[in-house]
Structures are given as structure tokens and as C-alpha cells.
Design a protein around this motif. Structure first.
Motif, mmCIF file in Angstrom:
data_model
loop_
_atom_site.group_PDB
_atom_site.id
_atom_site.type_symbol
_atom_site.label_atom_id
_atom_site.label_comp_id
_atom_site.label_asym_id
_atom_site.label_seq_id
_atom_site.Cartn_x
_atom_site.Cartn_y
_atom_site.Cartn_z
ATOM 1 N N ASN A 261 -49.175 24.020 -11.705
ATOM 2 C CA ASN A 261 -50.156 24.859 -12.388
ATOM 3 C C ASN A 261 -50.297 26.191 -11.639
ATOM 4 O O ASN A 261 -49.576 26.441 -10.670
ATOM 5 N N LEU A 262 -51.218 27.019 -12.072
ATOM 6 C CA LEU A 262 -51.319 28.367 -11.505
ATOM 7 C C LEU A 262 -51.847 28.386 -10.076
ATOM 8 O O LEU A 262 -51.795 29.415 -9.396
ATOM 9 N N TYR A 263 -52.365 27.272 -9.597
ATOM 10 C CA TYR A 263 -52.755 27.176 -8.193
ATOM 11 C C TYR A 263 -51.622 26.634 -7.323
ATOM 12 O O TYR A 263 -51.789 26.475 -6.118
ATOM 13 N N GLY A 264 -50.482 26.331 -7.925
ATOM 14 C CA GLY A 264 -49.346 25.824 -7.159
ATOM 15 C C GLY A 264 -49.419 24.327 -6.907
ATOM 16 O O GLY A 264 -48.835 23.834 -5.943
ATOM 17 N N ILE A 265 -50.120 23.585 -7.777
ATOM 18 C CA ILE A 265 -50.304 22.142 -7.613
ATOM 19 C C ILE A 265 -49.485 21.423 -8.684
ATOM 20 O O ILE A 265 -49.559 21.751 -9.869
ATOM 21 N N TYR A 266 -48.741 20.423 -8.259
ATOM 22 C CA TYR A 266 -47.807 19.729 -9.143
ATOM 23 C C TYR A 266 -48.383 18.415 -9.673
ATOM 24 O O TYR A 266 -49.156 17.730 -8.991
ATOM 25 N N ASP A 267 -47.955 18.052 -10.889
ATOM 26 C CA ASP A 267 -48.198 16.724 -11.465
ATOM 27 C C ASP A 267 -49.684 16.389 -11.618
ATOM 28 O O ASP A 267 -50.068 15.220 -11.568
ATOM 29 N N MET A 268 -50.521 17.397 -11.852
ATOM 30 C CA MET A 268 -51.917 17.103 -12.152
ATOM 31 C C MET A 268 -52.046 16.468 -13.529
ATOM 32 O O MET A 268 -52.958 15.676 -13.778
ATOM 33 N N HIS A 269 -51.164 16.842 -14.424
ATOM 34 C CA HIS A 269 -51.074 16.185 -15.730
ATOM 35 C C HIS A 269 -49.954 15.148 -15.660
ATOM 36 O O HIS A 269 -48.792 15.473 -15.427
ATOM 37 N N GLY A 270 -50.288 13.867 -15.843
ATOM 38 C CA GLY A 270 -49.264 12.846 -15.987
ATOM 39 C C GLY A 270 -48.613 12.379 -14.701
ATOM 40 O O GLY A 270 -49.103 12.594 -13.601
ATOM 41 N N ASN A 271 -47.476 11.713 -14.847
ATOM 42 C CA ASN A 271 -46.728 10.995 -13.812
ATOM 43 C C ASN A 271 -47.568 9.841 -13.295
ATOM 44 O O ASN A 271 -47.655 8.810 -13.947
ATOM 45 N N ALA A 272 -48.244 9.956 -12.150
ATOM 46 C CA ALA A 272 -49.181 8.918 -11.717
ATOM 47 C C ALA A 272 -50.606 9.401 -11.947
ATOM 48 O O ALA A 272 -50.940 10.538 -11.612
ATOM 49 N N ALA A 273 -51.439 8.538 -12.543
ATOM 50 C CA ALA A 273 -52.876 8.821 -12.573
ATOM 51 C C ALA A 273 -53.384 8.785 -11.141
ATOM 52 O O ALA A 273 -52.782 8.138 -10.279
ATOM 53 N N GLU A 274 -54.489 9.461 -10.855
ATOM 54 C CA GLU A 274 -54.896 9.659 -9.469
ATOM 55 C C GLU A 274 -56.329 9.210 -9.212
ATOM 56 O O GLU A 274 -57.247 9.557 -9.957
ATOM 57 N N TRP A 275 -56.496 8.429 -8.148
ATOM 58 C CA TRP A 275 -57.826 8.018 -7.722
ATOM 59 C C TRP A 275 -58.671 9.228 -7.340
ATOM 60 O O TRP A 275 -58.191 10.159 -6.699
ATOM 61 N N VAL A 276 -59.942 9.195 -7.721
ATOM 62 C CA VAL A 276 -60.935 10.095 -7.151
ATOM 63 C C VAL A 276 -62.032 9.230 -6.528
ATOM 64 O O VAL A 276 -61.982 8.001 -6.592
ATOM 65 N N LEU A 277 -63.038 9.855 -5.929
ATOM 66 C CA LEU A 277 -64.083 9.110 -5.231
ATOM 67 C C LEU A 277 -65.100 8.467 -6.159
ATOM 68 O O LEU A 277 -65.705 7.451 -5.829
ATOM 69 N N ASP A 278 -65.296 9.041 -7.338
ATOM 70 C CA ASP A 278 -66.424 8.669 -8.174
ATOM 71 C C ASP A 278 -66.310 7.294 -8.813
ATOM 72 O O ASP A 278 -65.220 6.854 -9.212
ATOM 73 N N SER A 279 -67.471 6.646 -8.951
ATOM 74 C CA SER A 279 -67.605 5.510 -9.852
ATOM 75 C C SER A 279 -67.647 6.055 -11.277
ATOM 76 O O SER A 279 -68.106 7.184 -11.512
ATOM 77 N N TYR A 280 -67.176 5.255 -12.228
ATOM 78 C CA TYR A 280 -67.150 5.705 -13.621
ATOM 79 C C TYR A 280 -68.496 5.439 -14.289
ATOM 80 O O TYR A 280 -68.984 4.311 -14.312
ATOM 81 N N ASP A 281 -69.095 6.480 -14.821
ATOM 82 C CA ASP A 281 -70.326 6.387 -15.602
ATOM 83 C C ASP A 281 -70.110 7.201 -16.867
ATOM 84 O O ASP A 281 -70.003 8.433 -16.804
ATOM 85 N N PRO A 282 -70.017 6.543 -18.040
ATOM 86 C CA PRO A 282 -69.706 7.276 -19.271
ATOM 87 C C PRO A 282 -70.780 8.277 -19.681
ATOM 88 O O PRO A 282 -70.518 9.170 -20.488
ATOM 89 N N THR A 283 -71.997 8.158 -19.128
ATOM 90 C CA THR A 283 -73.087 9.067 -19.497
ATOM 91 C C THR A 283 -73.451 10.026 -18.363
ATOM 92 O O THR A 283 -74.473 10.698 -18.423
ATOM 93 N N ALA A 284 -72.631 10.101 -17.340
ATOM 94 C CA ALA A 284 -72.968 10.893 -16.142
ATOM 95 C C ALA A 284 -73.238 12.357 -16.459
ATOM 96 O O ALA A 284 -74.119 12.983 -15.857
ATOM 97 N N TYR A 285 -72.503 12.925 -17.406
ATOM 98 C CA TYR A 285 -72.618 14.353 -17.659
ATOM 99 C C TYR A 285 -73.887 14.714 -18.433
ATOM 100 O O TYR A 285 -74.332 15.867 -18.407
#
Length: 316
Positions: free
Chosen positions: A199-223
Motif C-alpha cells: 500500500n502507499l505506506y509501503g506495507i505488504y499483504d494487508m489485504h488477504g494472504n494470511a488474516a492477522e491477529w490484533v489485540l482486541d476482543s471482538y465486540d460487534p457493537t463496539a463502535y
């Protein structure tokens, strides 16, 4: 032949005034390096509008988020890097390390995987969120620089690279084959990192290939509760499931790879785990999940050092 891990993206970086710099983190006792991209942070629009085609309820509403500066790895963590932690053959630490003094021998060591998917240049997969976080803790002890998994907000900011569109490269998926491995072009198999455009920040494979862990617990109403601008948001629950993965994977349709799309873990990812209790380290049925690391510009003080490293939780 040069390992993709060493490639430095020298292209245009989207409107970032950089006081700090990108850098290569050298892992002592090996020839491997991790390329870290500096992101200025600031305000951005997280999530998606209900008017956006393909968006889901858990992405609504889009809302203002402010992020502190951080570095993020330009590639998903690969097997040859993860195996340095897995095997712990060389625990040497370099002179002139960063400011975090952590006992490297006190970092819990991963067990060997049930099935050997380990291939140089490919994302490390099947690992749990805890295992990914322990790698970050080990790398912190090794280098003296504080590493962790990204928050969901940090991940989306990095993925968007300044874009408010559905993808980092625009609203339509017409050009997705240039940027991502997905269901229709991957041959249903994981691919090496860095083979598509960054992408324009020079970061690869943010879309697709392997999905990526983040720190957050999933809450469908968080937003929904974020009516005003929020600073460095994170959702942390004690329950093991569900926790968030981002970016979609090689086996997902293109619309699942949008910047705001949210995935999450499930007990089914350990369905064939033969252990009782089930492994802290491996997801037998999550060949599509990996991770990448971040380093905040301002790390935590010693008292809060463990706050964002995932704690182990047994499954029976």
C-alpha cells in the motif's frame, strides 16, 4: 537470492511528515531483520458507513479515532523469523539494546506444531493469539525495544494508508489482484509474503494472504458507543473467544478483504486439537491466520509492561 524480508520499499509514501524513521530490526544471533515502517498517527475515520457496499453491521458507524505514532512491520511475520522464537537456539542479545530490560529466559517457549507448515518466506500460521503475543514479548527481551500486536484501530489505520475507500487502493475491487491474494487468485493456498504491491505506506499483504491477529476482543457493537473522537481505542475482554483477526485471507472473497472488514476467532479453530487441555500455542484448523508486529513510539512504563501482552487461558 534475496529473502523478501530484506526488501526495502522506496516508493511514494502517502502524505507523512516523518520526524522519526523506518528501520530494520536486526535479530541478534541470526542474519534476519524485520523492516519496521514508521506511521505518524493522528486522526482517521475507522469503520464503514452503512451506505458502503458490502459493509456489515459490526463495521458501523464509521467514527473518528486518534492514534499515537507507532511502527508496524512491513511484512507478516514469516516462519524463519518465528522459528527463532520457537527453537530458541540463540538467546544472545546485542550491545546497545533498547530501553526495555526483560529476562529473555523468563519468556514462555512455544511447543512444536502438530503439522509442519514451516516454509521460509511464508507467513507463520496456525498460531494462537497468545503465541503471537509471546513472540512479541520474546522479541522485546531480545532487542530491548517494546513490541506487541497492533490494536484493531492501529491495524486499520495502517491498512488504509490514508484512504477512506473500501480498500487502500480504491472503492472497487477491480484492481485487487495487484494487491492481494484471495479466493479467486490464490489457488486456495497460502502464498509467500511481499509478492503483491504494497500500500502507499509501503506495507505488504494487508489485504488477504494470511488474516492477522490484533489485540482486541471482538465486540460487534463496539463502535456504536464511540459518538465522539476516541484516542487509541482497544476492547479487551477476559473471554478467550471471540478475538479479532483482520485483513481477510487467501480463502476469502474480495469483499472480506476490505480495510474495515472484521473477522474473529472461534473454538472450531481447535476442533482437531488432540490435547486435553487444548494447546495454548496452536490452532489446528486455522491455516489462514498469522500476524504482524507493532512498536509504539511511546512504550509503556515498567509497571504496565505486561498490559498488552496476551495472557494464557486454558481450554478444556
Amino acid at each position: 537470492m534475496k529473502c523478501l524480508l530484506f526488501i526495502v520499499f522506496i516508493g511514494f509514501v502517502f502524505s507523512q511528515s516523518k520526524k522519526h524513521s523506518d528501520y530494520l530490526e536486526t535479530i541478534e544471533g541470526s542474519k534476519l531483520q524485520i523492516q519496521m515502517i514508521y506511521l505518524l498517527g493522528g486522526e482517521f475515520q475507522m469503520g464503514s458507513s452503512p451506505k458502503k457496499r458490502g459493509s456489515k453491521n459490526d463495521e458501523h458507524p464509521n467514527h473518528r479515532v486518534f492514534l499515537s505514532p507507532f511502527w508496524i512491520a512491513s511484512y507478516e511475520t514469516t516462519w524463519e523469523v518465528y522459528e527463532l522464537f520457537l527453537n530458541k537456539v540463540n538467546q544472545a542479545r546485542k550491545d546497545g539494546r533498547g530501553g526495555v530490560d526483560l529476562n529473555i529466559d523468563g519468556v514462555s517457549s512455544a511447543t512444536m506444531p502438530y503439522v509442519n507448515y514451516n516454509q521460509d518466506g511464508f507467513p507463520a500460521i496456525n498460531i494462537t493469539q497468545y503465541a503471537a503475543s509471546q513472540f512479541c514479548k520474546w522479541l522485546t527481551a531480545k532487542t530491548g525495544n517494546y513490541y506487541r500486536l497492533p490494536t484493531e484501530a492501529e491495524w486499520e489505520y495502517a491498512c488504509r494508508s490514508g484512504s477512506g475507500d473500501a480498500f487502500s487502493f480504491g472503492d472497487k475491487s477491480n484492481n485487487i489482484d495487484k494487491y492481494a491474494w484471495h479466493k479467486d487468485n490464490s489457488g486456495s493456498v497460502l502464498q509467500k509474503v511481499g509478492l503483491k504491491n504494497p500500500n502507499l505506506y509501503g506495507i505488504y499483504d494487508m489485504h488477504g494472504n494470511a488474516a492477522e491477529w490484533v489485540l482486541d476482543s471482538y465486540d460487534p457493537t463496539a463502535y456504536i458507543e464511540r459518538s465522539m473522537i476516541v484516542k487509541n481505542p482497544i476492547v479487551l475482554h477476559k473471554d478467550l473467544y471471540p478475538r479479532v483477526v483482520r485483513g481477510g485471507s487467501y480463502k476469502d472473497s474480495a469483499h472480506m478483504l476490505r480495510s474495515s472488514s472484521r473477522g474473529f476467532s472461534s473454538p472450531s479453530w481447535k476442533k482437531r486439537d488432540p490435547q486435553v487441555p487444548k494447546s495454548l500455542w496452536w490452532h489446528t484448523d486455522a491455516k489462514h491466520v498469522g500476524f504482524r508486529i507493532v512498536r509504539p513510539l511511546q512504550g509503556p512504563d515498567k509497571k504496565h509492561l505486561n498490559k498488552y501482552w496476551v495472557k494464557p487461558k486454558k481450554e478444556y
